[in-house]
Design a protein around this motif. Structure first.
Motif, PDB file in Angstrom:
ATOM      1  N   CYS A 173     -10.401  14.393  -3.419  1.00  0.00           N
ATOM      2  CA  CYS A 173     -10.815  14.482  -2.019  1.00  0.00           C
ATOM      3  C   CYS A 173      -9.612  14.319  -1.103  1.00  0.00           C
ATOM      4  N   GLN A 174      -8.747  13.374  -1.415  1.00  0.00           N
ATOM      5  CA  GLN A 174      -7.547  13.163  -0.600  1.00  0.00           C
ATOM      6  C   GLN A 174      -6.690  14.418  -0.584  1.00  0.00           C
ATOM      7  N   GLY A 175      -6.564  15.076  -1.730  1.00  0.00           N
ATOM      8  CA  GLY A 175      -5.784  16.304  -1.798  1.00  0.00           C
ATOM      9  C   GLY A 175      -6.366  17.398  -0.916  1.00  0.00           C
ATOM     10  N   LYS A 176      -7.680  17.528  -0.924  1.00  0.00           N
ATOM     11  CA  LYS A 176      -8.347  18.531  -0.083  1.00  0.00           C
ATOM     12  C   LYS A 176      -8.128  18.230   1.394  1.00  0.00           C
ATOM     13  N   MET A 177      -8.268  16.964   1.751  1.00  0.00           N
ATOM     14  CA  MET A 177      -8.103  16.577   3.153  1.00  0.00           C
ATOM     15  C   MET A 177      -6.656  16.766   3.609  1.00  0.00           C
ATOM     16  N   ALA A 178      -5.709  16.406   2.758  1.00  0.00           N
ATOM     17  CA  ALA A 178      -4.296  16.572   3.110  1.00  0.00           C
ATOM     18  C   ALA A 178      -3.951  18.048   3.276  1.00  0.00           C
ATOM     19  N   ALA A 179      -4.474  18.895   2.402  1.00  0.00           N
ATOM     20  CA  ALA A 179      -4.209  20.332   2.500  1.00  0.00           C
ATOM     21  C   ALA A 179      -4.782  20.916   3.789  1.00  0.00           C
ATOM     22  N   ALA A 180      -5.857  20.285   4.287  1.00  0.00           N
ATOM     23  CA  ALA A 180      -6.483  20.752   5.534  1.00  0.00           C
ATOM     24  C   ALA A 180      -5.856  20.109   6.773  1.00  0.00           C
ATOM     25  N   GLY A 181      -4.898  19.185   6.586  1.00  0.00           N
ATOM     26  CA  GLY A 181      -4.199  18.600   7.723  1.00  0.00           C
ATOM     27  C   GLY A 181      -4.534  17.152   8.036  1.00  0.00           C
ATOM     28  N   LEU A 182      -5.396  16.520   7.245  1.00  0.00           N
ATOM     29  CA  LEU A 182      -5.741  15.113   7.483  1.00  0.00           C
ATOM     30  C   LEU A 182      -4.938  14.243   6.514  1.00  0.00           C
ATOM     31  N   HIS A 183      -3.988  13.492   7.073  1.00  0.00           N
ATOM     32  CA  HIS A 183      -3.078  12.730   6.221  1.00  0.00           C
ATOM     33  C   HIS A 183      -3.315  11.220   6.273  1.00  0.00           C
ATOM     34  N   ASP A 184      -4.149  10.743   7.175  1.00  0.00           N
ATOM     35  CA  ASP A 184      -4.381   9.300   7.276  1.00  0.00           C
ATOM     36  C   ASP A 184      -5.528   8.882   6.362  1.00  0.00           C
ATOM     37  N   MET A 201       0.851  -1.166   0.000  1.00  0.00           N
ATOM     38  CA  MET A 201       0.000   0.000   0.000  1.00  0.00           C
ATOM     39  C   MET A 201       0.897   1.229   0.000  1.00  0.00           C
ATOM     40  N   SER A 202       0.595   2.209  -0.846  1.00  0.00           N
ATOM     41  CA  SER A 202       1.348   3.463  -0.853  1.00  0.00           C
ATOM     42  C   SER A 202       0.590   4.512  -0.073  1.00  0.00           C
ATOM     43  N   ASP A 203       1.224   5.675   0.102  1.00  0.00           N
ATOM     44  CA  ASP A 203       0.538   6.730   0.839  1.00  0.00           C
ATOM     45  C   ASP A 203      -0.561   7.359  -0.014  1.00  0.00           C
ATOM     46  N   ARG A 204      -0.584   7.110  -1.310  1.00  0.00           N
ATOM     47  CA  ARG A 204      -1.599   7.688  -2.191  1.00  0.00           C
ATOM     48  C   ARG A 204      -2.691   6.673  -2.541  1.00  0.00           C
ATOM     49  N   GLY A 205      -2.325   5.423  -2.725  1.00  0.00           N
ATOM     50  CA  GLY A 205      -3.316   4.467  -3.195  1.00  0.00           C
ATOM     51  C   GLY A 205      -3.121   3.075  -2.646  1.00  0.00           C
ATOM     52  N   ILE A 206      -4.188   2.318  -2.749  1.00  0.00           N
ATOM     53  CA  ILE A 206      -4.220   0.943  -2.266  1.00  0.00           C
ATOM     54  C   ILE A 206      -5.133   0.169  -3.222  1.00  0.00           C
ATOM     55  N   ASP A 207      -4.764  -1.052  -3.552  1.00  0.00           N
ATOM     56  CA  ASP A 207      -5.621  -1.787  -4.487  1.00  0.00           C
ATOM     57  C   ASP A 207      -6.815  -2.402  -3.758  1.00  0.00           C
ATOM     58  N   ALA A 208      -7.805  -2.797  -4.533  1.00  0.00           N
ATOM     59  CA  ALA A 208      -9.063  -3.292  -3.965  1.00  0.00           C
ATOM     60  C   ALA A 208      -8.851  -4.531  -3.094  1.00  0.00           C
ATOM     61  N   HIS A 209      -7.951  -5.406  -3.488  1.00  0.00           N
ATOM     62  CA  HIS A 209      -7.689  -6.609  -2.684  1.00  0.00           C
ATOM     63  C   HIS A 209      -7.127  -6.223  -1.309  1.00  0.00           C
ATOM     64  N   ALA A 210      -6.204  -5.257  -1.291  1.00  0.00           N
ATOM     65  CA  ALA A 210      -5.628  -4.799  -0.022  1.00  0.00           C
ATOM     66  C   ALA A 210      -6.687  -4.111   0.842  1.00  0.00           C
ATOM     67  N   VAL A 211      -7.637  -3.431   0.220  1.00  0.00           N
ATOM     68  CA  VAL A 211      -8.724  -2.808   0.986  1.00  0.00           C
ATOM     69  C   VAL A 211      -9.550  -3.880   1.677  1.00  0.00           C
ATOM     70  N   ARG A 212      -9.838  -4.956   0.972  1.00  0.00           N
ATOM     71  CA  ARG A 212     -10.595  -6.054   1.588  1.00  0.00           C
ATOM     72  C   ARG A 212      -9.851  -6.599   2.800  1.00  0.00           C
ATOM     73  N   ASP A 213      -8.533  -6.806   2.663  1.00  0.00           N
ATOM     74  CA  ASP A 213      -7.721  -7.288   3.782  1.00  0.00           C
ATOM     75  C   ASP A 213      -7.724  -6.287   4.934  1.00  0.00           C
ATOM     76  N   LEU A 214      -7.595  -5.010   4.611  1.00  0.00           N
ATOM     77  CA  LEU A 214      -7.559  -3.961   5.625  1.00  0.00           C
ATOM     78  C   LEU A 214      -8.868  -3.922   6.413  1.00  0.00           C
ATOM     79  N   LEU A 215      -9.980  -4.063   5.720  1.00  0.00           N
ATOM     80  CA  LEU A 215     -11.284  -4.044   6.394  1.00  0.00           C
ATOM     81  C   LEU A 215     -11.430  -5.209   7.373  1.00  0.00           C
ATOM     82  N   GLU A 216     -10.813  -6.342   7.041  1.00  0.00           N
ATOM     83  CA  GLU A 216     -10.888  -7.511   7.918  1.00  0.00           C
ATOM     84  C   GLU A 216      -9.962  -7.385   9.138  1.00  0.00           C
ATOM     85  N   THR A 217      -8.837  -6.674   8.977  1.00  0.00           N
ATOM     86  CA  THR A 217      -7.844  -6.632  10.053  1.00  0.00           C
ATOM     87  C   THR A 217      -7.878  -5.366  10.897  1.00  0.00           C
TER      88      THR A 217
END
Length: 190
Positions: free
Chosen positions: A76-87, A1-17
């Protein structure tokens, strides 16, 4: 997973863990109503600016941003990062990638995706203007304007035609998105 993107399979794993992961679908309410990932909240990109301060203040845990193909989620990620939300992380390929994996989807009233509608309208305008130019040659200028608009949309990663189409009655959900509920779910995980 990168700081910009994550593939759909990794999202499924992330939701489970990671129970603190929240999927935030930034598509229009009508697109969300048509199909969305179970458990995802709808916070349309067009309404993020009005609530950005609250989102940044309340967010607890990782937000996975989802749209149809990844473009709006990236904005949306760009807007959130500019406002201080990086996670935050964008699901690469969006719902297209999710559905290609045959991952679980909740379905509602079926509509064409906004991107497909843009292709139909842009193509229809170009075809009509080219055909009309056979009778009235200056009509071909409309095709040039549509082409210029598509180039501008690609360069700026925005789409005026898509924004206009999203306001049509066809693209309105039966029940409008409950922004307060979406915001409360973002804050409830902290």
């Amino acid at each position: 997973m990168s700081d910009r993107g994550i593939d759909a399979h990794a999202v499924r794993d992330l939701l489970e863990t990671d129970p603190h992961t929240l999927l935030v679908d930034v598509r229009t309410p009508a697109e969300y109503e048509s199909s969305h990932i179970p458990g995802a909240i709808n916070l349309p990109l067009g309404r993020v600016d009005a609530h950005l301060e609250r989102i940044v203040a309340d967010a607890g845990g990782r937000l996975v941003l989802v749209c149809q193909s990844g473009g709006r989620a990236g904005q949306c990620q760009g807007k959130m990062a500019a406002a201080g939300l990086h996670d935050t992380v964008v699901m690469n390929g969006g719902m297209n990638a999710w559905e290609a994996q045959r991952a679980p989807v909740e379905r509602g009233r079926k509509r064409w995706a906004l991107e497909r509608q843009v292709r139909l309208v842009a193509g229809g305008l170009v075809l009509t203007s080219v055909l009309a130019s056979l009778v009235w040659p200056p009509a071909v200028a409309v095709a040039g304007l549509v082409g210029a608009g598509l180039v501008f949309a690609a360069v700026t990663d925005t789409c005026a035609m898509g924004m206009a189409l999203s306001r049509l009655p066809y693209n309105q959900p039966r029940n409008d998105v409950d922004i307060e509920d979406s915001l409360a779910r973002i804050g409830a995980r902290g």
